[in-house]
Design a protein around this motif. Structure first.
Motif, PDB file in Angstrom:
ATOM      1  N   THR A 156      -0.940 -30.440  -3.664  1.00 38.72           N
ATOM      2  CA  THR A 156      -2.111 -29.715  -4.141  1.00 38.72           C
ATOM      3  C   THR A 156      -3.364 -30.562  -3.914  1.00 38.72           C
ATOM      4  OG1 THR A 156      -0.793 -28.606  -5.837  1.00 38.72           O
ATOM      5  CG2 THR A 156      -3.172 -28.606  -6.135  1.00 38.72           C
ATOM      6  N   PRO A 157      -4.371 -30.053  -3.194  1.00 38.62           N
ATOM      7  CA  PRO A 157      -4.360 -28.778  -2.475  1.00 38.62           C
ATOM      8  C   PRO A 157      -3.516 -28.885  -1.212  1.00 38.62           C
ATOM      9  CG  PRO A 157      -6.398 -29.938  -2.016  1.00 38.62           C
ATOM     10  CD  PRO A 157      -5.668 -30.764  -3.029  1.00 38.62           C
ATOM     11  N   PRO A 158      -2.875 -27.811  -0.798  1.00 39.62           N
ATOM     12  CA  PRO A 158      -1.979 -27.865   0.359  1.00 39.62           C
ATOM     13  C   PRO A 158      -2.738 -27.795   1.677  1.00 39.62           C
ATOM     14  CG  PRO A 158      -2.040 -25.637  -0.488  1.00 39.62           C
ATOM     15  CD  PRO A 158      -2.896 -26.474  -1.417  1.00 39.62           C
ATOM     16  N   PRO A 159      -2.153 -28.323   2.740  1.00 40.21           N
ATOM     17  CA  PRO A 159      -2.760 -28.157   4.062  1.00 40.21           C
ATOM     18  C   PRO A 159      -2.497 -26.751   4.588  1.00 40.21           C
ATOM     19  CG  PRO A 159      -0.645 -29.240   4.289  1.00 40.21           C
ATOM     20  CD  PRO A 159      -0.874 -29.066   2.807  1.00 40.21           C
ATOM     21  N   LEU A 160      -3.239 -26.361   5.603  1.00 35.97           N
ATOM     22  CA  LEU A 160      -2.911 -25.140   6.336  1.00 35.97           C
ATOM     23  C   LEU A 160      -1.734 -25.474   7.255  1.00 35.97           C
ATOM     24  CD1 LEU A 160      -6.482 -23.898   7.341  1.00 35.97           C
ATOM     25  CD2 LEU A 160      -5.105 -23.200   5.368  1.00 35.97           C
ATOM     26  N   ILE A 161      -0.711 -24.633   7.257  1.00 36.71           N
ATOM     27  CA  ILE A 161       0.485 -24.900   8.049  1.00 36.71           C
ATOM     28  C   ILE A 161       0.742 -23.720   8.976  1.00 36.71           C
ATOM     29  CG2 ILE A 161       2.916 -25.557   8.016  1.00 36.71           C
ATOM     30  CD1 ILE A 161       2.568 -26.470   5.165  1.00 36.71           C
ATOM     31  N   PHE A 162       0.682 -23.979  10.277  1.00 38.73           N
ATOM     32  CA  PHE A 162       0.963 -22.975  11.288  1.00 38.73           C
ATOM     33  C   PHE A 162       2.308 -23.320  11.924  1.00 38.73           C
ATOM     34  CE2 PHE A 162      -3.556 -23.607  10.877  1.00 38.73           C
ATOM     35  CZ  PHE A 162      -4.109 -22.337  10.892  1.00 38.73           C
ATOM     36  N   VAL A 163       3.209 -22.356  11.980  1.00 37.58           N
ATOM     37  CA  VAL A 163       4.533 -22.599  12.553  1.00 37.58           C
ATOM     38  C   VAL A 163       4.843 -21.504  13.560  1.00 37.58           C
ATOM     39  CG1 VAL A 163       7.004 -22.788  12.101  1.00 37.58           C
ATOM     40  CG2 VAL A 163       5.366 -23.749  10.472  1.00 37.58           C
ATOM     41  N   VAL A 164       5.185 -21.917  14.778  1.00 33.79           N
ATOM     42  CA  VAL A 164       5.691 -20.992  15.789  1.00 33.79           C
ATOM     43  C   VAL A 164       7.106 -21.431  16.140  1.00 33.79           C
ATOM     44  CG1 VAL A 164       5.389 -19.966  18.065  1.00 33.79           C
ATOM     45  CG2 VAL A 164       3.375 -20.602  16.710  1.00 33.79           C
ATOM     46  N   LEU A 165       8.054 -20.531  15.973  1.00 34.64           N
ATOM     47  CA  LEU A 165       9.454 -20.826  16.245  1.00 34.64           C
ATOM     48  C   LEU A 165       9.921 -20.064  17.476  1.00 34.64           C
ATOM     49  CD1 LEU A 165      10.976 -20.443  12.652  1.00 34.64           C
ATOM     50  CD2 LEU A 165      10.078 -22.513  13.722  1.00 34.64           C
ATOM     51  N   ASP A 166      10.572 -20.768  18.376  1.00 33.66           N
ATOM     52  CA  ASP A 166      11.261 -20.059  19.445  1.00 33.66           C
ATOM     53  C   ASP A 166      12.334 -19.183  18.810  1.00 33.66           C
ATOM     54  OD1 ASP A 166      11.867 -19.857  22.460  1.00 33.66           O
ATOM     55  OD2 ASP A 166      13.837 -20.326  21.590  1.00 33.66           O
ATOM     56  N   GLU A 167      12.589 -18.037  19.390  1.00 31.73           N
ATOM     57  CA  GLU A 167      13.556 -17.102  18.812  1.00 31.73           C
ATOM     58  C   GLU A 167      14.920 -17.743  18.590  1.00 31.73           C
ATOM     59  OE1 GLU A 167      15.363 -12.612  19.693  1.00 31.73           O
ATOM     60  OE2 GLU A 167      13.662 -13.371  20.862  1.00 31.73           O
ATOM     61  N   SER A 168      15.243 -18.750  19.403  1.00 32.66           N
ATOM     62  CA  SER A 168      16.533 -19.432  19.265  1.00 32.66           C
ATOM     63  C   SER A 168      16.690 -20.086  17.892  1.00 32.66           C
ATOM     64  CB  SER A 168      16.692 -20.493  20.354  1.00 32.66           C
ATOM     65  OG  SER A 168      15.648 -21.464  20.287  1.00 32.66           O
ATOM     66  N   CYS A 169      15.572 -20.448  17.249  1.00 35.50           N
ATOM     67  CA  CYS A 169      15.640 -21.108  15.939  1.00 35.50           C
ATOM     68  C   CYS A 169      16.296 -20.214  14.896  1.00 35.50           C
ATOM     69  CB  CYS A 169      14.238 -21.489  15.466  1.00 35.50           C
ATOM     70  SG  CYS A 169      13.410 -22.738  16.468  1.00 35.50           S
ATOM     71  N   ILE A 170      15.995 -18.926  14.935  1.00 35.19           N
ATOM     72  CA  ILE A 170      16.531 -18.032  13.910  1.00 35.19           C
ATOM     73  C   ILE A 170      17.875 -17.434  14.322  1.00 35.19           C
ATOM     74  CG2 ILE A 170      14.237 -17.509  13.017  1.00 35.19           C
ATOM     75  CD1 ILE A 170      14.390 -14.796  14.458  1.00 35.19           C
ATOM     76  N   GLU A 189      10.066 -16.767   2.499  1.00 38.00           N
ATOM     77  CA  GLU A 189       9.253 -17.273   1.393  1.00 38.00           C
ATOM     78  C   GLU A 189       8.056 -18.049   1.913  1.00 38.00           C
ATOM     79  OE1 GLU A 189      12.945 -17.842  -1.807  1.00 38.00           O
ATOM     80  OE2 GLU A 189      12.178 -19.550  -0.658  1.00 38.00           O
ATOM     81  N   PHE A 190       8.266 -18.830   2.977  1.00 34.82           N
ATOM     82  CA  PHE A 190       7.164 -19.588   3.575  1.00 34.82           C
ATOM     83  C   PHE A 190       6.079 -18.646   4.085  1.00 34.82           C
ATOM     84  CE2 PHE A 190       5.291 -21.214   7.549  1.00 34.82           C
ATOM     85  CZ  PHE A 190       4.636 -22.326   7.066  1.00 34.82           C
ATOM     86  N   ALA A 191       6.491 -17.538   4.704  1.00 31.22           N
ATOM     87  CA  ALA A 191       5.527 -16.592   5.274  1.00 31.22           C
ATOM     88  C   ALA A 191       4.650 -15.957   4.204  1.00 31.22           C
ATOM     89  CB  ALA A 191       6.268 -15.504   6.057  1.00 31.22           C
ATOM     90  N   GLU A 192       5.090 -15.961   2.949  1.00 31.77           N
ATOM     91  CA  GLU A 192       4.317 -15.355   1.871  1.00 31.77           C
ATOM     92  C   GLU A 192       3.274 -16.295   1.269  1.00 31.77           C
ATOM     93  OE1 GLU A 192       7.161 -14.063  -0.968  1.00 31.77           O
ATOM     94  OE2 GLU A 192       7.831 -12.340   0.228  1.00 31.77           O
ATOM     95  N   LEU A 193       3.320 -17.578   1.641  1.00 30.72           N
ATOM     96  CA  LEU A 193       2.377 -18.532   1.071  1.00 30.72           C
ATOM     97  C   LEU A 193       0.970 -18.274   1.601  1.00 30.72           C
ATOM     98  CD1 LEU A 193       4.495 -21.812   1.380  1.00 30.72           C
ATOM     99  CD2 LEU A 193       4.122 -20.419  -0.670  1.00 30.72           C
ATOM    100  N   PRO A 194      -0.057 -18.485   0.787  1.00 32.92           N
ATOM    101  CA  PRO A 194      -1.429 -18.208   1.235  1.00 32.92           C
ATOM    102  C   PRO A 194      -1.946 -19.185   2.278  1.00 32.92           C
ATOM    103  CG  PRO A 194      -1.435 -19.214  -0.946  1.00 32.92           C
ATOM    104  CD  PRO A 194      -0.002 -18.898  -0.633  1.00 32.92           C
ATOM    105  N   ASN A 195      -1.299 -20.341   2.406  1.00 34.03           N
ATOM    106  CA  ASN A 195      -1.764 -21.348   3.367  1.00 34.03           C
ATOM    107  C   ASN A 195      -0.872 -21.433   4.592  1.00 34.03           C
ATOM    108  OD1 ASN A 195       0.243 -22.472   1.505  1.00 34.03           O
ATOM    109  ND2 ASN A 195      -0.037 -24.389   2.629  1.00 34.03           N
ATOM    110  N   SER A 196      -0.013 -20.433   4.823  1.00 35.32           N
ATOM    111  CA  SER A 196       0.965 -20.518   5.911  1.00 35.32           C
ATOM    112  C   SER A 196       0.813 -19.375   6.913  1.00 35.32           C
ATOM    113  CB  SER A 196       2.381 -20.496   5.337  1.00 35.32           C
ATOM    114  OG  SER A 196       2.691 -19.200   4.819  1.00 35.32           O
ATOM    115  N   TRP A 197       1.210 -19.669   8.153  1.00 39.44           N
ATOM    116  CA  TRP A 197       1.299 -18.665   9.209  1.00 39.44           C
ATOM    117  C   TRP A 197       2.604 -18.898   9.947  1.00 39.44           C
ATOM    118  CZ3 TRP A 197      -3.119 -20.562   7.345  1.00 39.44           C
ATOM    119  CH2 TRP A 197      -4.171 -19.672   7.104  1.00 39.44           C
ATOM    120  N   LEU A 198       3.422 -17.863  10.050  1.00 40.71           N
ATOM    121  CA  LEU A 198       4.718 -17.964  10.713  1.00 40.71           C
ATOM    122  C   LEU A 198       4.804 -16.936  11.827  1.00 40.71           C
ATOM    123  CD1 LEU A 198       7.661 -19.079  10.825  1.00 40.71           C
ATOM    124  CD2 LEU A 198       8.270 -17.231   9.238  1.00 40.71           C
ATOM    125  N   GLN A 199       5.144 -17.407  13.023  1.00 36.91           N
ATOM    126  CA  GLN A 199       5.299 -16.505  14.160  1.00 36.91           C
ATOM    127  C   GLN A 199       6.556 -16.879  14.931  1.00 36.91           C
ATOM    128  OE1 GLN A 199       0.930 -17.243  15.445  1.00 36.91           O
ATOM    129  NE2 GLN A 199       1.472 -15.266  16.378  1.00 36.91           N
TER     130      GLN A 199
END
Length: 276
Positions: A156-170, A189-199
């Motif tokens: 706190t306060p958290p950083p902005l976190i951008f995550v891009v995963l290759d489809e193989s990860c999931i 759950e990560f995708a719901e955080l206000p400071n996160s972006w998941l693609q």
């Protein structure tokens, strides 16, 4: 002070620990002997840790946390010093990651450490121990180190976190169905955080995917940039703008070509239906 050795925390995890220890001690106005008396060691031991001549043990670091009332910060930092099961350069990267204002991650084949559940992480660590790559003790330390890394990112306060995963990860099954389902839930759950972006970067991107290996990018509070990339045997931390900026540009292009967060969440939820 005459002949006082200058400390550079950028020299690595051990140097960073020593520099921070001296800074805390100086702030209290204590000599090395005075701190040693409170910890239960000698002044020469404090000197050796501060100047990087002796690595801090976990017990020593826990005592430092108790004296300075710093929670478990020194104990977690000491793990980076003692961790021998990590790629060269990675502990240094994690030290910077814990202070970054923005974190950008790309992974292929494996969920990135900050988003791993403990069970998912244990599957990798225990398998590495079974192969003989690391010892069982190092496997335990590796997982504990990862959990400590997560705590630093979700501060706190958290950083902005951008995550891009290759489809193989999931789609790569790790552990049993329960382990993999819990891991996918963690992503949601990560995708719901206000400071996160998941693609997700889908397989259909083909050659348009700009990265073929792990790429991590940090924006520090002073807006300086650094990158971390890995080969199979080594990690490399880079602060040179001439080589970092092209990676930043490629990351932005990756985000444009990847599916949106809403579409990524839908992909994960659909995948879960085949697991549970």
């Amino acid at each position: 002070m005459v002949n006082r050795k200058q400390l550079d925390p950028e020299d690595g995890p051990q140097a960073a620990f020593g520099a921070r220890l001296r800074m805390k001690r100086d702030a209290r106005g204590w000599t090395q002997d005075e701190l040693a008396e409170r910890i239960g060691c000698t002044g020469s031991h404090i000197s050796a840790v501060e100047t990087g001549r002796r690595p801090p043990t976990r017990r020593f670091a826990a005592s430092v946390d108790r004296v300075f009332d710093t929670g478990d910060q020194f104990e977690r930092q000491s793990m980076a010093v003692r961790q021998t099961a990590l790629l060269e350069g990675f502990p240094e990267y994690v030290a910077h990651e814990g202070r970054a204002a923005e974190v950008r991650l790309f992974e292929s084949g494996v969920i990135p450490g900050p988003l791993q559940t403990r069970d998912y992480a244990c599957e990798f660590a225990n398998t590495a121990a079974e192969r003989g790559d690391i010892t069982p003790e190092q496997a335990t330390e590796r997982v504990d180190y990862l959990i400590g890394r997560q705590a630093a990112l979700f501060r706190t306060p958290p950083p902005l976190i951008f995550v891009v995963l290759d489809e193989s990860c999931i789609r790569r099954p790790i552990g049993g169905p329960d382990v993999m389902d819990a891991q996918l839930v963690r992503l949601l759950e990560f995708a719901e955080l206000p400071n996160s972006w998941l693609q997700i970067a889908p397989y259909s991107m083909g050659a348009r995917r700009p990265f073929n290996r792990v790429v991590h990018l940090l924006t520090m509070p002073d807006r300086s940039l650094m990158s971390y990339v890995e080969s199979q045997t080594q990690g490399y931390l880079d602060r040179e703008l001439s080589s970092v900026l092209p990676l930043v540009r490629n990351y932005h292009q990756l985000q444009i070509a990847a599916v949106s967060q809403a579409e990524s969440v839908a992909m994960i939820e659909e995948l879960r239906k085949g697991i549970v």
